[in-house]
Design a protein around this motif. Structure first.
Motif, PDB file in Angstrom:
ATOM      1  N   TYR A  51      -3.067  39.523  68.172  1.00  0.00           N
ATOM      2  CA  TYR A  51      -2.816  40.907  68.595  1.00  0.00           C
ATOM      3  C   TYR A  51      -3.654  41.887  67.788  1.00  0.00           C
ATOM      4  CZ  TYR A  51      -0.390  45.406  68.929  1.00  0.00           C
ATOM      5  OH  TYR A  51      -0.102  46.742  69.079  1.00  0.00           O
ATOM      6  N   CYS A  62      -3.476  46.108  76.835  1.00  0.00           N
ATOM      7  CA  CYS A  62      -2.039  46.003  77.107  1.00  0.00           C
ATOM      8  C   CYS A  62      -1.680  46.845  78.332  1.00  0.00           C
ATOM      9  CB  CYS A  62      -1.239  46.462  75.886  1.00  0.00           C
ATOM     10  SG  CYS A  62      -1.428  45.383  74.449  1.00  0.00           S
ATOM     11  N   CYS A  65      -1.765  44.823  81.365  1.00  0.00           N
ATOM     12  CA  CYS A  65      -1.166  43.491  81.212  1.00  0.00           C
ATOM     13  C   CYS A  65       0.190  43.469  81.913  1.00  0.00           C
ATOM     14  CB  CYS A  65      -0.999  43.166  79.729  1.00  0.00           C
ATOM     15  SG  CYS A  65      -0.125  41.604  79.423  1.00  0.00           S
ATOM     16  N   LEU A  67       2.750  41.866  81.131  1.00  0.00           N
ATOM     17  CA  LEU A  67       3.887  41.756  80.219  1.00  0.00           C
ATOM     18  C   LEU A  67       4.291  43.073  79.570  1.00  0.00           C
ATOM     19  CD1 LEU A  67       3.011  38.353  78.511  1.00  0.00           C
ATOM     20  CD2 LEU A  67       4.309  38.786  80.589  1.00  0.00           C
ATOM     21  N   LEU A  68       3.481  44.106  79.748  1.00  0.00           N
ATOM     22  CA  LEU A  68       3.812  45.407  79.168  1.00  0.00           C
ATOM     23  C   LEU A  68       4.951  46.038  79.946  1.00  0.00           C
ATOM     24  CD1 LEU A  68       2.827  47.275  76.862  1.00  0.00           C
ATOM     25  CD2 LEU A  68       1.558  48.553  78.602  1.00  0.00           C
ATOM     26  N   CYS A  79       6.815  45.092  74.882  1.00  0.00           N
ATOM     27  CA  CYS A  79       6.091  43.977  75.499  1.00  0.00           C
ATOM     28  C   CYS A  79       7.036  42.786  75.513  1.00  0.00           C
ATOM     29  CB  CYS A  79       4.847  43.654  74.675  1.00  0.00           C
ATOM     30  SG  CYS A  79       4.142  42.048  75.069  1.00  0.00           S
ATOM     31  N   LEU A  81       6.439  39.793  75.340  1.00  0.00           N
ATOM     32  CA  LEU A  81       6.021  38.708  74.439  1.00  0.00           C
ATOM     33  C   LEU A  81       6.513  38.957  73.003  1.00  0.00           C
ATOM     34  CD1 LEU A  81       4.390  36.078  74.633  1.00  0.00           C
ATOM     35  CD2 LEU A  81       2.384  37.362  73.914  1.00  0.00           C
ATOM     36  N   PHE A  82       6.762  40.221  72.671  1.00  0.00           N
ATOM     37  CA  PHE A  82       7.205  40.588  71.321  1.00  0.00           C
ATOM     38  C   PHE A  82       8.490  41.413  71.425  1.00  0.00           C
ATOM     39  CE2 PHE A  82       2.518  40.310  71.164  1.00  0.00           C
ATOM     40  CZ  PHE A  82       2.386  39.292  70.220  1.00  0.00           C
ATOM     41  N   VAL A  87       4.081  47.692  71.293  1.00  0.00           N
ATOM     42  CA  VAL A  87       2.664  47.358  71.131  1.00  0.00           C
ATOM     43  C   VAL A  87       1.820  48.539  71.600  1.00  0.00           C
ATOM     44  CG1 VAL A  87       3.073  44.886  71.410  1.00  0.00           C
ATOM     45  CG2 VAL A  87       2.465  46.260  73.412  1.00  0.00           C
ATOM     46  N   TRP A  92      -4.374  44.447  72.645  1.00  0.00           N
ATOM     47  CA  TRP A  92      -4.659  43.205  73.378  1.00  0.00           C
ATOM     48  C   TRP A  92      -4.140  42.041  72.549  1.00  0.00           C
ATOM     49  CZ3 TRP A  92      -7.208  38.613  72.420  1.00  0.00           C
ATOM     50  CH2 TRP A  92      -7.504  37.809  73.541  1.00  0.00           C
ATOM     51  N   CYS A  93      -3.805  40.940  73.222  1.00  0.00           N
ATOM     52  CA  CYS A  93      -3.497  39.680  72.538  1.00  0.00           C
ATOM     53  C   CYS A  93      -3.808  38.530  73.489  1.00  0.00           C
ATOM     54  CB  CYS A  93      -2.046  39.629  72.038  1.00  0.00           C
ATOM     55  SG  CYS A  93      -0.850  39.088  73.267  1.00  0.00           S
ATOM     56  N   GLY A  95      -1.954  36.622  74.902  1.00  0.00           N
ATOM     57  CA  GLY A  95      -0.981  36.511  76.001  1.00  0.00           C
ATOM     58  C   GLY A  95      -1.310  37.405  77.177  1.00  0.00           C
ATOM     59  N   TRP A  96      -2.442  38.110  77.090  1.00  0.00           N
ATOM     60  CA  TRP A  96      -2.782  39.033  78.160  1.00  0.00           C
ATOM     61  C   TRP A  96      -2.748  38.327  79.522  1.00  0.00           C
ATOM     62  CZ3 TRP A  96      -6.544  39.516  81.981  1.00  0.00           C
ATOM     63  CH2 TRP A  96      -6.593  40.753  82.628  1.00  0.00           C
TER      64      TRP A  96
HETATM   65 FE1  SF4 Z   1       1.851  42.182  75.238  1.00  0.00          FE
HETATM   66 FE2  SF4 Z   1      -0.366  40.869  74.629  1.00  0.00          FE
HETATM   67 FE3  SF4 Z   1       0.010  41.798  77.104  1.00  0.00          FE
HETATM   68 FE4  SF4 Z   1      -0.468  43.470  75.103  1.00  0.00          FE
HETATM   69  S1  SF4 Z   1      -1.876  41.931  75.924  1.00  0.00           S
HETATM   70  S2  SF4 Z   1       1.106  43.697  76.666  1.00  0.00           S
HETATM   71  S3  SF4 Z   1       0.589  42.471  73.395  1.00  0.00           S
HETATM   72  S4  SF4 Z   1       1.186  40.195  76.072  1.00  0.00           S
END
Ligand code: SF4
Length: 100
Positions: A51, A62, A65, A67-68, A79, A81-82, A87, A92-93, A95-96
């Motif tokens: 991340y 993000c 993404c 997952l946001l 997010c 994922l966390f 975030v 970015w990470c 898991g994008w």
């Molecule tokens: Fe979450 Fe990673 Fe997606 Fe950003 S890129 S929203 S930290 S999963």
């Protein structure tokens, strides 16, 4: 005499019940009002996912993404994922996941 004792007992139970309800309401407010903290890039979970607060990956942040979560336009958002952390929308990470 017994009825006097009974009345005192009922009054005491009423007070204890009201006190417990107030305590529960205050706790609920504290939990709801607690703003999640920003994810630290040095957090082991963040490091494991690579991340960063500012993406260097073209076209991937993000903000786009899947997952946001949260409201569009906010600089920091939840997010999935966390859990319990915010975030950077520009981050970015690994898991994008592209939005569909
Ligand atoms: Fe979450 Fe990673 Fe997606 Fe950003 S890129 S929203 S930290 S999963």
């Amino acid at each position: 005499m017994n009825s006097g004792r009974s009345l005192k007992r009922r009054a005491l139970l009423r007070i204890l019940g009201a006190s417990a309800a107030v305590t529960a309401a205050l706790h609920l407010r504290a939990v709801r009002g607690a703003e999640p903290g920003k994810l630290d890039v040095k957090d082991p979970a963040a490091i494991a996912q690579g991340y960063v607060e500012k993406s260097t990956v073209a076209g991937s942040t993000c903000e786009n993404c899947l997952l946001l979560q949260g409201s569009a336009g906010a600089g920091y958002r939840p997010c999935s994922l966390f859990p319990g952390k915010l975030v950077s929308s520009s981050g970015w990470c690994k898991g994008w996941t592209p939005e569909v």
